[in-house]
Design a protein around this motif. Structure first.
Motif: not given
Length: 89
Positions: A10-13, A37-44, A67-79
């Motif tokens: 969810k988008d935030r500062v 940001v699309m309709e309040g959803i942040f994507t990077m 970090r994602g769990e502590s800040e309510e972010l969904v983070i994925h990383i892949q080689r």
């Protein structure tokens, strides 16, 4: 080694600052970055280089997940090589 990362929330500062400062603290170089940001959803989406880091890929991945769990972010990383192999026609 290059890797592909995605971050959604969810988008935030401060989302970009939080993720990028963690990567910098682990000496992971950001090669390319795109965010929207699309309709309040942040994507990077990021292309990163982990070869300059003293941390293993698994350590980097674990730190990002924490970090994602502590800040309510969904983070994925892949080689990147695995990502490219999976999406090759």
């Amino acid at each position: 080694m290059k890797a592909i990362m995605t971050v959604t929330a969810k988008d935030r500062v401060g989302i970009i600052a939080s993720v990028c400062s963690l990567l910098a603290s682990m000496d992971v170089n950001i090669l390319d970055i795109n965010q929207t940001v699309m309709e309040g959803i942040f994507t990077m989406t990021l292309l990163v280089d982990t070869s300059t880091s003293n941390h293993s890929f698994d350590e980097i991945k674990s730190a990002l997940i924490q970090r994602g769990e502590s800040e309510e972010l969904v983070i994925h990383i892949q080689r990147a090589d695995i990502f490219n192999a999976m999406h090759r026609v």
